[in-house]
Design an enzyme around this catalytic site. Sequence first.
Site, PDB file in Angstrom:
ATOM      1  N   CYS A   1      12.598  75.602   9.791  1.00  0.00           N
ATOM      2  CA  CYS A   1      11.808  75.638  10.920  1.00  0.00           C
ATOM      3  C   CYS A   1      12.800  75.319  12.153  1.00  0.00           C
ATOM      4  O   CYS A   1      13.659  74.526  11.960  1.00  0.00           O
ATOM      5  CB  CYS A   1      10.633  74.666  11.159  1.00  0.00           C
ATOM      6  SG  CYS A   1       9.639  74.969   9.701  1.00  0.00           S
TER       7      CYS A   1
ATOM      8  N   ARG B   1      17.154  79.060  10.231  1.00  0.00           N
ATOM      9  CA  ARG B   1      16.453  77.854   9.741  1.00  0.00           C
ATOM     10  C   ARG B   1      15.168  78.204   9.019  1.00  0.00           C
ATOM     11  O   ARG B   1      14.608  77.475   8.484  1.00  0.00           O
ATOM     12  CB  ARG B   1      15.921  76.940  10.999  1.00  0.00           C
ATOM     13  CG  ARG B   1      17.225  76.295  11.797  1.00  0.00           C
ATOM     14  CD  ARG B   1      16.945  75.713  12.669  1.00  0.00           C
ATOM     15  NE  ARG B   1      16.577  74.246  12.281  1.00  0.00           N
ATOM     16  CZ  ARG B   1      17.396  73.273  12.141  1.00  0.00           C
ATOM     17  NH1 ARG B   1      18.682  73.276  12.346  1.00  0.00           N
ATOM     18  NH2 ARG B   1      16.840  71.811  11.535  1.00  0.00           N
TER      19      ARG B   1
ATOM     20  N   ASN C   1       9.028  70.356  12.465  1.00  0.00           N
ATOM     21  CA  ASN C   1       9.930  70.786  11.549  1.00  0.00           C
ATOM     22  C   ASN C   1       9.778  69.351  10.668  1.00  0.00           C
ATOM     23  O   ASN C   1      10.158  68.511  11.221  1.00  0.00           O
ATOM     24  CB  ASN C   1      11.376  71.030  12.088  1.00  0.00           C
ATOM     25  CG  ASN C   1      12.148  70.977  11.100  1.00  0.00           C
ATOM     26  OD1 ASN C   1      12.147  71.252   9.879  1.00  0.00           O
ATOM     27  ND2 ASN C   1      13.741  70.937  11.521  1.00  0.00           N
ATOM     28  N   GLY C   2       9.496  69.652   9.414  1.00  0.00           N
ATOM     29  CA  GLY C   2       9.512  68.690   8.528  1.00  0.00           C
ATOM     30  C   GLY C   2       8.416  68.631   7.633  1.00  0.00           C
ATOM     31  O   GLY C   2       7.528  69.732   7.330  1.00  0.00           O
TER      32      GLY C   2
ATOM     33  N   GLU D   1      20.981  84.700  -4.722  1.00  0.00           N
ATOM     34  CA  GLU D   1      20.135  84.660  -3.609  1.00  0.00           C
ATOM     35  C   GLU D   1      20.330  85.594  -2.777  1.00  0.00           C
ATOM     36  O   GLU D   1      19.240  85.805  -1.817  1.00  0.00           O
ATOM     37  CB  GLU D   1      20.693  83.301  -2.729  1.00  0.00           C
ATOM     38  CG  GLU D   1      22.243  83.421  -2.053  1.00  0.00           C
ATOM     39  CD  GLU D   1      22.461  82.115  -1.514  1.00  0.00           C
ATOM     40  OE1 GLU D   1      21.794  81.541  -0.921  1.00  0.00           O
ATOM     41  OE2 GLU D   1      24.051  81.944  -1.475  1.00  0.00           O
TER      42      GLU D   1
ATOM     43  N   HIS E   1      28.479  79.065 -26.910  1.00  0.00           N
ATOM     44  CA  HIS E   1      27.187  78.329 -27.376  1.00  0.00           C
ATOM     45  C   HIS E   1      26.062  78.705 -26.560  1.00  0.00           C
ATOM     46  O   HIS E   1      25.041  78.022 -26.736  1.00  0.00           O
ATOM     47  CB  HIS E   1      27.826  76.812 -26.744  1.00  0.00           C
ATOM     48  CG  HIS E   1      28.845  76.346 -27.289  1.00  0.00           C
ATOM     49  ND1 HIS E   1      29.095  75.761 -28.509  1.00  0.00           N
ATOM     50  CD2 HIS E   1      30.098  76.165 -26.788  1.00  0.00           C
ATOM     51  CE1 HIS E   1      30.242  75.391 -28.729  1.00  0.00           C
ATOM     52  NE2 HIS E   1      30.889  75.647 -27.705  1.00  0.00           N
TER      53      HIS E   1
ATOM     54  N   LYS F   1      25.835  83.035  -4.898  1.00  0.00           N
ATOM     55  CA  LYS F   1      25.621  84.289  -4.012  1.00  0.00           C
ATOM     56  C   LYS F   1      25.070  85.280  -4.263  1.00  0.00           C
ATOM     57  O   LYS F   1      24.412  85.964  -3.717  1.00  0.00           O
ATOM     58  CB  LYS F   1      27.252  84.528  -3.792  1.00  0.00           C
ATOM     59  CG  LYS F   1      28.309  83.812  -2.709  1.00  0.00           C
ATOM     60  CD  LYS F   1      27.667  83.375  -1.324  1.00  0.00           C
ATOM     61  CE  LYS F   1      26.830  82.135  -1.598  1.00  0.00           C
ATOM     62  NZ  LYS F   1      27.065  80.774  -1.112  1.00  0.00           N
TER      63      LYS F   1
ATOM     64  N   TRP G   1       9.670  78.015   8.184  1.00  0.00           N
ATOM     65  CA  TRP G   1      10.048  77.956   6.814  1.00  0.00           C
ATOM     66  C   TRP G   1       8.843  77.345   6.227  1.00  0.00           C
ATOM     67  O   TRP G   1       8.469  76.186   6.238  1.00  0.00           O
ATOM     68  CB  TRP G   1      11.267  77.634   6.445  1.00  0.00           C
ATOM     69  CG  TRP G   1      11.682  77.710   5.126  1.00  0.00           C
ATOM     70  CD1 TRP G   1      12.169  79.016   4.565  1.00  0.00           C
ATOM     71  CD2 TRP G   1      11.349  77.030   4.024  1.00  0.00           C
ATOM     72  NE1 TRP G   1      12.291  78.607   3.086  1.00  0.00           N
ATOM     73  CE2 TRP G   1      11.835  77.424   2.680  1.00  0.00           C
ATOM     74  CE3 TRP G   1      10.606  75.810   3.854  1.00  0.00           C
ATOM     75  CZ2 TRP G   1      11.952  76.824   1.360  1.00  0.00           C
ATOM     76  CZ3 TRP G   1      10.735  75.008   2.736  1.00  0.00           C
ATOM     77  CH2 TRP G   1      11.459  75.637   1.442  1.00  0.00           C
TER      78      TRP G   1
ATOM     79  N   GLU H   1      29.431  79.512  -8.176  1.00  0.00           N
ATOM     80  CA  GLU H   1      29.270  79.845  -6.715  1.00  0.00           C
ATOM     81  C   GLU H   1      28.905  81.519  -6.541  1.00  0.00           C
ATOM     82  O   GLU H   1      28.084  82.057  -5.907  1.00  0.00           O
ATOM     83  CB  GLU H   1      30.353  79.417  -6.145  1.00  0.00           C
ATOM     84  CG  GLU H   1      30.375  79.922  -4.639  1.00  0.00           C
ATOM     85  CD  GLU H   1      29.205  79.287  -3.671  1.00  0.00           C
ATOM     86  OE1 GLU H   1      28.214  78.646  -4.078  1.00  0.00           O
ATOM     87  OE2 GLU H   1      29.092  79.910  -2.831  1.00  0.00           O
TER      88      GLU H   1
ATOM     89  N   LYS I   1      18.534  78.098   5.960  1.00  0.00           N
ATOM     90  CA  LYS I   1      19.658  77.487   5.976  1.00  0.00           C
ATOM     91  C   LYS I   1      19.753  75.911   5.993  1.00  0.00           C
ATOM     92  O   LYS I   1      20.554  75.563   5.059  1.00  0.00           O
ATOM     93  CB  LYS I   1      20.317  78.150   7.314  1.00  0.00           C
ATOM     94  CG  LYS I   1      22.041  77.388   7.348  1.00  0.00           C
ATOM     95  CD  LYS I   1      22.638  78.732   7.201  1.00  0.00           C
ATOM     96  CE  LYS I   1      24.032  78.300   7.201  1.00  0.00           C
ATOM     97  NZ  LYS I   1      24.877  78.757   5.959  1.00  0.00           N
TER      98      LYS I   1
HETATM   99  C1  F6R Z   1      23.939  78.838  -0.647  1.00  0.00           C
HETATM  100  C2  F6R Z   1      23.615  77.963   0.332  1.00  0.00           C
HETATM  101  C3  F6R Z   1      22.903  76.638  -0.098  1.00  0.00           C
HETATM  102  C4  F6R Z   1      23.570  75.423   0.658  1.00  0.00           C
HETATM  103  C5  F6R Z   1      22.805  74.293   0.502  1.00  0.00           C
HETATM  104  C6  F6R Z   1      23.028  72.974   1.072  1.00  0.00           C
HETATM  105  O1  F6R Z   1      24.554  80.160  -0.198  1.00  0.00           O
HETATM  106  O2  F6R Z   1      24.053  77.969   1.324  1.00  0.00           O
HETATM  107  O3  F6R Z   1      22.899  76.563  -1.460  1.00  0.00           O
HETATM  108  O4  F6R Z   1      24.798  75.234   0.252  1.00  0.00           O
HETATM  109  O5  F6R Z   1      21.465  74.342   0.929  1.00  0.00           O
HETATM  110  O6  F6R Z   1      23.412  73.185   2.332  1.00  0.00           O
HETATM  111  P1  F6R Z   1      24.295  72.072   3.459  1.00  0.00           P
HETATM  112  O7  F6R Z   1      25.841  72.479   3.069  1.00  0.00           O
HETATM  113  O8  F6R Z   1      23.678  72.373   4.483  1.00  0.00           O
HETATM  114  O9  F6R Z   1      23.887  70.695   2.749  1.00  0.00           O
END
Ligand code: F6R
Length: 609
Positions: free
Chosen positions: A2, A27, A100-101, A489, A505, A486, A74, A482, A604
């Site tokens: 949010c 956000r 937000n929260g 998501e 395994h 990527k 969000w 990772e 984010k």
């Molecule tokens: C994936 C991604 C998330 C963040 C995670 C932690 O591409 O961006 O997995 O890495 O939400 O976020 P931060 O780094 O802001 O604590």
Amino acid sequence: MCGIVGYTGDEQAVPIIIEGLKRLEYRGYDSAGVAVVHDSALCVTKEVGKLGALAAALEKSPSVGATGIGHTRWATHGEPSRANAHPHHDCAKSFSLIHNGIIENYLEIKEELSRAGHEFVSETDTEVVVHLIEENYSGDLLQAMLATMKRLKGAYALAVVTAHEPDTIVAARCGSPLAIGFGDGFNMIASDASAMLGRTRRVAYIDELQAARIRPDECVICDIDGAEIEPEIKEVTLSLNDIEKGDHPHFMIKEIFEQPALIRDVLARRISPTSGEVDFSEARLDELGLEHVEKILIVACGTASHAGMVGKYYIENMARLPVDADVASEFRYRNPVVDEKTLVIAISQSGETADTLAAIKEARRRGAKALSLVNVEGSSIDRESDSRIYVYAGPEIAVASTKAYTAQLLSLLLFSLYLGRKRGTLDKRRCAELVDELMSIPEKIQWTLDNHDTLKACSKTFSDAPNFLYLGRNYNYPNALEGALKLKELSYIHAEGCGAGEMKHGPIALIDDKFPVVCLAPAGRVYEKMMSNIQEIKARHGVVVAIATEGDEEIARLCEHVIYVPATDEMISPLLTVVPLQLLAYYITTIKGLDVDQPRNLAKSVTVE
Ligand code: F6R
């Protein structure tokens, strides 16, 4: 999660709020809304979907007024719908509030207020707050907010406007970020400073359990008991270029292409031009009492936790200290063995991730010192730490993290060299060798960015694949996780990352002639082992996409798809091998026609548990 923006001044509020919300849309983007005060009346507009839908609605039917608040959501409590979109109102529709929260005790408050005759129209936790304000209001919005805060449990950044006080916005904070922007004849609030950039650079952060009242020519900040606090105003140095796409079609590709420059910048800051040694003097690491540390614990979430896993390998190797790397959401509910001889390292791009923040609070409560690796200065995790290393990635706006990951890897590597030299476990020659090699990494990433025709072709070939497996070993194992994260998501293709040694395994059962397996096989100690894994996949007719070192012809004889990266030290190789993984996810997603910068269901900055 949010985004919040508020403006009070002498211009029309709506265009300023929409401009701010655009910068906060990362956000959350399932619905959006604004409330504007005009002629002692509130005018609220809300739309489901991305901000564009709200902007279009406001264009059709404009809202006039010089004081207003806006929100991009969000969803936590209640599906994305107009009723659940913010702002929410009280029974008399005299107050409009955004949040937000998460209000954890909302059910209990809702029951109590319902008994007192309040009527609720949404499924959100937020709605109780505006009804509490209605209950507590007796002519002073700030006092009503302070009384309301005393009833709330959970996390919040709140902003409220009322028809009774037309040029006033009252805001409050507990656990979710909130900044005030100071202008000439106007003031603003926002979840982060970037939302106010086009208007003002003079910003102060509201601290935990504080509230603020802003009017065009006034700003009062106070603690929960009403004692006034002098704001600590700072000048924001970000430029508008940093937060705009420029000529790039998406923020994600802009951010991927920024990686060479950011590495150059971090190295210029961290490598002493006179001694050639790693220099962390700006980070004031001495305050951590590093000489007494017997164990390190790294906590982070998502992509940052993958960086943490690489960090474990770096620090163990260079500084010979035991390191645990844990996802923060698990750490906080275990009964971890942490004491004053433990150093906790929290890694977070946003510096606001609720689980990571809670994990360092818990570790500090048990006596540990906390070092944060954060991108956003002044963020909650930054402020909760004893010392901090800024990773200097610059604003990362695409929801999927790319350049912040690279910056985290680099900072962890530099920190491990620093610690190794300090503890006498790393000799000067090896350190100098690694630093020299690091200096060539910006160019080597640039080469990878300039030579990705094979990668684009692979993206086309595999954009319809329903599943992917990513394999890596040693320093490149976290990159396998990772790469899979990527891809899933962004493209919604199911992808799994796995330590290559673990393949037999279980995951090997998945392999058939339609199953692409991305194998990270740069030159180094585990190269032969990766080649054996590739042979095992080929023997089962699996399709391999190899990420290998330029000039490796052996791998090209075995695999139909090879993406090359320049040669480097194997310790440094994750900084190079991650780039094709980012690009693969990017291109597959664009080929599928999906929203690369704002993938579904995500946000984010995860400020709720
Ligand atoms: C994936 C991604 C998330 C963040 C995670 C932690 O591409 O961006 O997995 O890495 O939400 O976020 P931060 O780094 O802001 O604590």
